[in-house]
Scaffold this motif. Structure first.
Motif, short mmCIF file in Angstrom:
data_model
loop_
_atom_site.label_atom_id
_atom_site.label_comp_id
_atom_site.label_asym_id
_atom_site.label_seq_id
_atom_site.Cartn_x
_atom_site.Cartn_y
_atom_site.Cartn_z
N ASN A 13 28.86 28.58 45.32
CA ASN A 13 29.85 29.49 45.50
C ASN A 13 30.30 29.98 44.27
OD1 ASN A 13 30.54 29.32 48.32
ND2 ASN A 13 29.99 27.36 48.19
N GLU A 15 34.85 30.60 42.42
CA GLU A 15 35.75 31.04 43.04
C GLU A 15 36.13 32.83 42.65
OE1 GLU A 15 40.02 30.42 44.28
OE2 GLU A 15 38.64 28.55 43.46
N GLN A 16 37.18 33.26 43.95
CA GLN A 16 36.39 34.83 43.77
C GLN A 16 37.95 35.18 42.27
OE1 GLN A 16 35.74 37.00 46.29
NE2 GLN A 16 36.39 38.52 44.93
N TYR A 19 35.18 35.65 39.92
CA TYR A 19 34.76 36.39 39.88
C TYR A 19 35.68 37.47 39.01
CZ TYR A 19 31.24 39.74 42.11
OH TYR A 19 30.10 40.86 42.18
N GLU A 20 36.38 38.00 39.78
CA GLU A 20 36.40 39.28 39.54
C GLU A 20 37.38 39.43 37.69
OE1 GLU A 20 40.28 40.21 42.13
OE2 GLU A 20 38.52 39.59 44.06
N LYS A 68 39.10 30.26 47.40
CA LYS A 68 39.04 31.30 47.67
C LYS A 68 37.24 32.39 47.14
CE LYS A 68 41.79 33.77 46.31
NZ LYS A 68 42.65 35.30 45.38
N ASN A 70 33.62 33.49 46.65
CA ASN A 70 32.67 34.53 46.32
C ASN A 70 31.02 34.24 46.27
OD1 ASN A 70 30.76 36.19 44.84
ND2 ASN A 70 32.37 37.86 45.11
#
Length: 149
Positions: A13, A15-16, A19-20, A68, A70
């Motif tokens: 995992n 954190e979204q 990731y972005e 969140k 990813n």
């Protein structure tokens, strides 16, 4: 395999938001689609940035919960020696070998320290978007608090 602290197929995992902002075509090539030349990225694989962030997190941060999620790669994608190093760091930080008996807890522990490291990287890049162009200086600055060049 049952005797491994973390199953090779376990999705890691991230954190979204990190990731972005940090992974997909920023510090690593995107997962799919057209890849740019390797030389444009400090990390060839997403797991390499994850490991780098985890080491920074273990060194400088407190564990940081993920909200969140990813899940861009599996534990088994991480290089064998790097997996061992992450486990050693986790045991050292937890100050007990017992954590190796709890598969989900050790995985979460490593993810939370990687998340802490990603937070540090994210903040540094907000201050200087080109900071990662010299990864060695960037690392020394983060680890030792060197002034910006």
């Amino acid at each position: 395999m049952e005797d491994q602290p973390i199953d090779d197929g376990s999705l890691m995992n991230i954190e979204q938001d990190y990731y972005e902002r940090l992974f997909n075509n920023r510090l690593t090539p995107s997962q799919g689609g057209e890849k740019r030349e390797k030389k444009n990225f400090p990390f060839e694989h997403m797991w390499e940035l994850f490991v780098y962030a985890a080491v920074l997190g273990f060194k400088r941060g407190n564990p940081k919960s993920l909200t969140k999620l990813n899940k861009p790669f599996r534990w088994g994608n991480i290089g064998s020696q790097h997996r061992k190093n992450l486990l050693v760091l986790a045991v050292a930080k937890a100050a007990t070998f017992e954590i190796l008996q709890e598969k989900e807890r050790i995985k979460q522990f490593i993810e939370e320290y990687a998340n802490a490291g990603l937070s540090i990287i994210d903040q540094e890049l907000k201050n200087n978007p080109a900071a990662y162009s010299d990864l060695e200086t960037f690392t020394l600055k983060i680890l030792h608090g060197l002034p910006k060049a």
